[in-house]
Design a protein around this motif. Structure first.
Motif, PDB file in Angstrom:
ATOM      1  N   GLY A  50       0.752  -1.377  -0.159  1.00 33.51           N
ATOM      2  CA  GLY A  50      -0.548   0.232   0.169  1.00 33.51           C
ATOM      3  C   GLY A  50       1.270   0.705  -0.069  1.00 33.51           C
ATOM      4  O   GLY A  50       0.173   2.275   0.195  1.00 33.51           O
ATOM      5  N   VAL A  51       1.350   1.282  -0.306  1.00 30.02           N
ATOM      6  CA  VAL A  51       3.111   2.534  -0.320  1.00 30.02           C
ATOM      7  C   VAL A  51       2.637   3.218  -1.614  1.00 30.02           C
ATOM      8  O   VAL A  51       2.405   4.599  -1.243  1.00 30.02           O
ATOM      9  CB  VAL A  51       4.803   2.240  -0.358  1.00 30.02           C
ATOM     10  CG1 VAL A  51       4.671   1.259  -1.824  1.00 30.02           C
ATOM     11  CG2 VAL A  51       5.161   3.018   0.185  1.00 30.02           C
ATOM     12  N   ALA A  52       1.633   2.892  -2.444  1.00 24.59           N
ATOM     13  CA  ALA A  52       1.818   3.670  -3.767  1.00 24.59           C
ATOM     14  C   ALA A  52       0.234   4.155  -3.524  1.00 24.59           C
ATOM     15  O   ALA A  52      -0.216   5.055  -4.366  1.00 24.59           O
ATOM     16  CB  ALA A  52       0.973   2.755  -4.421  1.00 24.59           C
ATOM     17  N   LEU A  53      -0.161   4.323  -2.027  1.00 27.19           N
ATOM     18  CA  LEU A  53      -1.956   4.771  -1.734  1.00 27.19           C
ATOM     19  C   LEU A  53      -1.294   6.096  -0.457  1.00 27.19           C
ATOM     20  O   LEU A  53      -0.309   5.957   0.281  1.00 27.19           O
ATOM     21  CB  LEU A  53      -2.720   4.134  -1.501  1.00 27.19           C
ATOM     22  CG  LEU A  53      -2.997   3.270  -2.118  1.00 27.19           C
ATOM     23  CD1 LEU A  53      -4.580   2.321  -2.122  1.00 27.19           C
ATOM     24  CD2 LEU A  53      -3.965   3.314  -3.529  1.00 27.19           C
ATOM     25  N   PRO A  54      -2.272   7.134  -1.049  1.00 30.78           N
ATOM     26  CA  PRO A  54      -2.846   7.756  -1.593  1.00 30.78           C
ATOM     27  C   PRO A  54      -2.284   8.361  -2.975  1.00 30.78           C
ATOM     28  O   PRO A  54      -3.343   8.996  -3.011  1.00 30.78           O
ATOM     29  CB  PRO A  54      -3.734   8.737  -0.900  1.00 30.78           C
ATOM     30  CG  PRO A  54      -2.919   9.345  -0.039  1.00 30.78           C
ATOM     31  CD  PRO A  54      -1.886   8.255   0.452  1.00 30.78           C
ATOM     32  N   HIS A  55      -1.071   8.197  -2.928  1.00 23.73           N
ATOM     33  CA  HIS A  55      -0.670   9.621  -4.166  1.00 23.73           C
ATOM     34  C   HIS A  55      -0.176   8.598  -5.694  1.00 23.73           C
ATOM     35  O   HIS A  55       0.287   9.408  -5.841  1.00 23.73           O
ATOM     36  CB  HIS A  55       0.930   9.840  -2.870  1.00 23.73           C
ATOM     37  CG  HIS A  55       0.250  11.007  -2.062  1.00 23.73           C
ATOM     38  ND1 HIS A  55      -0.052  11.932  -1.875  1.00 23.73           N
ATOM     39  CD2 HIS A  55       0.539   9.964  -0.273  1.00 23.73           C
ATOM     40  CE1 HIS A  55      -0.036  12.004  -0.309  1.00 23.73           C
ATOM     41  NE2 HIS A  55       0.673  11.322   0.332  1.00 23.73           N
ATOM     42  N   LEU A  81       8.506   8.503  -4.497  1.00 28.11           N
ATOM     43  CA  LEU A  81       7.628   8.201  -3.711  1.00 28.11           C
ATOM     44  C   LEU A  81       8.570   7.796  -2.422  1.00 28.11           C
ATOM     45  O   LEU A  81       8.376   7.678  -1.118  1.00 28.11           O
ATOM     46  CB  LEU A  81       6.572   7.366  -3.088  1.00 28.11           C
ATOM     47  CG  LEU A  81       5.345   7.901  -4.628  1.00 28.11           C
ATOM     48  CD1 LEU A  81       4.202   6.339  -4.012  1.00 28.11           C
ATOM     49  CD2 LEU A  81       4.460   9.437  -4.354  1.00 28.11           C
ATOM     50  N   ILE A  82      10.035   7.152  -2.714  1.00 29.50           N
ATOM     51  CA  ILE A  82      10.485   6.053  -1.430  1.00 29.50           C
ATOM     52  C   ILE A  82      10.758   7.724  -0.160  1.00 29.50           C
ATOM     53  O   ILE A  82      11.066   7.460   0.707  1.00 29.50           O
ATOM     54  CB  ILE A  82      12.075   5.515  -2.101  1.00 29.50           C
ATOM     55  CG1 ILE A  82      11.239   4.412  -2.750  1.00 29.50           C
ATOM     56  CG2 ILE A  82      12.515   5.674  -1.446  1.00 29.50           C
ATOM     57  CD1 ILE A  82      12.117   3.348  -3.653  1.00 29.50           C
ATOM     58  N   PRO A  83      11.302   8.554  -0.994  1.00 28.18           N
ATOM     59  CA  PRO A  83      11.541   9.835   0.113  1.00 28.18           C
ATOM     60  C   PRO A  83      10.787  10.025   1.518  1.00 28.18           C
ATOM     61  O   PRO A  83      11.286  10.337   2.074  1.00 28.18           O
ATOM     62  CB  PRO A  83      12.434  11.277  -0.588  1.00 28.18           C
ATOM     63  CG  PRO A  83      12.313  10.591  -1.326  1.00 28.18           C
ATOM     64  CD  PRO A  83      11.755   9.386  -2.361  1.00 28.18           C
ATOM     65  N   ASN A  84       9.576  10.148   0.823  1.00 31.33           N
ATOM     66  CA  ASN A  84       8.248  10.498   1.569  1.00 31.33           C
ATOM     67  C   ASN A  84       7.757   9.242   2.392  1.00 31.33           C
ATOM     68  O   ASN A  84       7.978   9.752   3.360  1.00 31.33           O
ATOM     69  CB  ASN A  84       7.287  11.159   0.573  1.00 31.33           C
ATOM     70  CG  ASN A  84       7.868  12.322   0.106  1.00 31.33           C
ATOM     71  OD1 ASN A  84       8.412  12.392  -1.321  1.00 31.33           O
ATOM     72  ND2 ASN A  84       7.920  13.682   0.860  1.00 31.33           N
ATOM     73  N   ALA A  85       8.099   8.282   1.326  1.00 31.78           N
ATOM     74  CA  ALA A  85       7.350   6.860   2.413  1.00 31.78           C
ATOM     75  C   ALA A  85       8.841   6.715   3.357  1.00 31.78           C
ATOM     76  O   ALA A  85       8.046   5.998   4.499  1.00 31.78           O
ATOM     77  CB  ALA A  85       6.658   5.969   1.944  1.00 31.78           C
ATOM     78  N   PHE A  86       9.429   6.513   3.040  1.00 28.50           N
ATOM     79  CA  PHE A  86      10.646   6.707   4.136  1.00 28.50           C
ATOM     80  C   PHE A  86      11.333   7.955   4.426  1.00 28.50           C
ATOM     81  O   PHE A  86      12.673   7.742   5.106  1.00 28.50           O
ATOM     82  CB  PHE A  86      11.260   5.508   3.346  1.00 28.50           C
ATOM     83  CG  PHE A  86      10.552   4.468   3.245  1.00 28.50           C
ATOM     84  CD1 PHE A  86       9.931   2.568   4.226  1.00 28.50           C
ATOM     85  CD2 PHE A  86       9.925   4.019   1.988  1.00 28.50           C
ATOM     86  CE1 PHE A  86       9.767   2.204   3.781  1.00 28.50           C
ATOM     87  CE2 PHE A  86       9.721   2.793   1.481  1.00 28.50           C
ATOM     88  CZ  PHE A  86       9.448   1.871   2.393  1.00 28.50           C
ATOM     89  N   SER A  87      10.862   8.429   4.833  1.00 27.45           N
ATOM     90  CA  SER A  87      11.260  10.015   5.693  1.00 27.45           C
ATOM     91  C   SER A  87      12.211   9.793   6.930  1.00 27.45           C
ATOM     92  O   SER A  87      13.362  10.571   7.437  1.00 27.45           O
ATOM     93  CB  SER A  87      10.669  11.161   5.908  1.00 27.45           C
ATOM     94  OG  SER A  87       9.452  10.486   6.914  1.00 27.45           O
ATOM     95  N   GLN A  88      12.289   8.814   7.488  1.00 32.09           N
ATOM     96  CA  GLN A  88      13.293   8.433   9.135  1.00 32.09           C
ATOM     97  C   GLN A  88      14.176   7.707   8.498  1.00 32.09           C
ATOM     98  O   GLN A  88      15.460   7.982   9.026  1.00 32.09           O
ATOM     99  CB  GLN A  88      12.582   7.259   9.718  1.00 32.09           C
ATOM    100  CG  GLN A  88      12.403   5.839   9.442  1.00 32.09           C
ATOM    101  CD  GLN A  88      11.112   5.418   8.339  1.00 32.09           C
ATOM    102  OE1 GLN A  88      10.256   6.308   7.522  1.00 32.09           O
ATOM    103  NE2 GLN A  88      10.609   4.128   8.084  1.00 32.09           N
ATOM    104  N   TYR A  89      14.549   7.567   7.194  1.00 29.35           N
ATOM    105  CA  TYR A  89      16.103   7.510   6.577  1.00 29.35           C
ATOM    106  C   TYR A  89      16.506   8.432   6.698  1.00 29.35           C
ATOM    107  O   TYR A  89      15.692   9.171   5.681  1.00 29.35           O
ATOM    108  CB  TYR A  89      16.291   6.167   5.879  1.00 29.35           C
ATOM    109  CG  TYR A  89      15.451   5.086   6.412  1.00 29.35           C
ATOM    110  CD1 TYR A  89      16.445   3.936   6.847  1.00 29.35           C
ATOM    111  CD2 TYR A  89      14.507   4.850   5.846  1.00 29.35           C
ATOM    112  CE1 TYR A  89      15.785   3.045   7.572  1.00 29.35           C
ATOM    113  CE2 TYR A  89      13.900   3.474   6.590  1.00 29.35           C
ATOM    114  CZ  TYR A  89      13.979   2.812   7.592  1.00 29.35           C
ATOM    115  OH  TYR A  89      14.311   1.211   7.935  1.00 29.35           O
ATOM    116  N   LYS A  90      18.426   8.620   6.282  1.00 27.44           N
ATOM    117  CA  LYS A  90      18.597  10.065   5.319  1.00 27.44           C
ATOM    118  C   LYS A  90      19.350   9.607   4.301  1.00 27.44           C
ATOM    119  O   LYS A  90      18.753  10.138   3.682  1.00 27.44           O
ATOM    120  CB  LYS A  90      19.945   9.905   5.983  1.00 27.44           C
ATOM    121  CG  LYS A  90      21.479  10.706   5.701  1.00 27.44           C
ATOM    122  CD  LYS A  90      22.520  11.084   6.189  1.00 27.44           C
ATOM    123  CE  LYS A  90      23.138  12.345   5.633  1.00 27.44           C
ATOM    124  NZ  LYS A  90      24.480  12.435   6.206  1.00 27.44           N
TER     125      LYS A  90
END
Length: 176
Positions: A30-35, A57-66
């Motif tokens: 579901g990482v593809a949703l809602p964006h 979408l990866i940087p936004n979905a996994f923002s806890q990583y540098k």
């Protein structure tokens, strides 16, 4: 150091995946949703493969990583890639190789990637990225609002990318 958090991004239903696969990897559903509406809102308007867009979408979905790395599913890693996390990205939000053949400069340029280009800007010498392997500086990507710029670009009627993800990445990375 090869201590990584490894995520497999899946756009299907968890019941569609083999149980042993789910136990082996950290599958993120579901990482593809809602964006990420895929063919229903952005991109070429017909592509139904929503997972194709997950990379932006990866940087936004996994923002806890540098930093984070996108590897296409057909990428084979043959050696330790931990050095990529130490790479000097020279203040860029993403690192990618050039598209096309190194001996054919025309195939490395954004002009080859665009089906529609309704601007007076010459793109015959603008680099086109290869989007199969991408190294993100997550904070810079987020601060530069690159995901929003990508989605905006895909809705822009003045351009149409032949290679969808690579074409629109090339467009937004040239400052548009």
């Amino acid at each position: 150091d090869m201590n990584f958090d490894f995520h497999v991004l899946c756009d299907g239903d968890p019941k569609d995946f083999m149980l042993h696969f789910l136990k082996t990897f950290n599958c993120v559903f579901g990482v593809a949703l809602p964006h990420n509406p895929g063919g229903s809102g952005w991109g070429d308007g017909t592509t139904e493969n929503v997972s194709m867009y997950n990379r932006v979408l990866i940087p936004n979905a996994f923002s806890q990583y540098k930093r984070s790395i996108w590897l296409d599913s057909d990428t084979i890693v043959l050696d330790n890639i931990s050095q990529l996390f130490q790479l000097d990205m020279e203040n860029n939000c993403v690192a990618m190789s050039l598209n096309g053949n190194p001996w054919n400069r025309e195939k490395q340029c954004l002009k080859r990637d665009m089906e529609v280009w309704n601007y007076d800007i010459d793109i015959s010498n603008v680099d086109s990225p290869q989007a199969g392997v991408m190294l993100f500086d997550n904070n810079k990507w987020i601060n530069m609002e690159m995901t929003a710029k990508f989605i905006e670009a895909t809705k822009n009627k003045n351009i149409k990318g032949k290679y969808v993800v690579q074409s629109y990445l090339g467009y937004i990375l040239m400052g548009k």
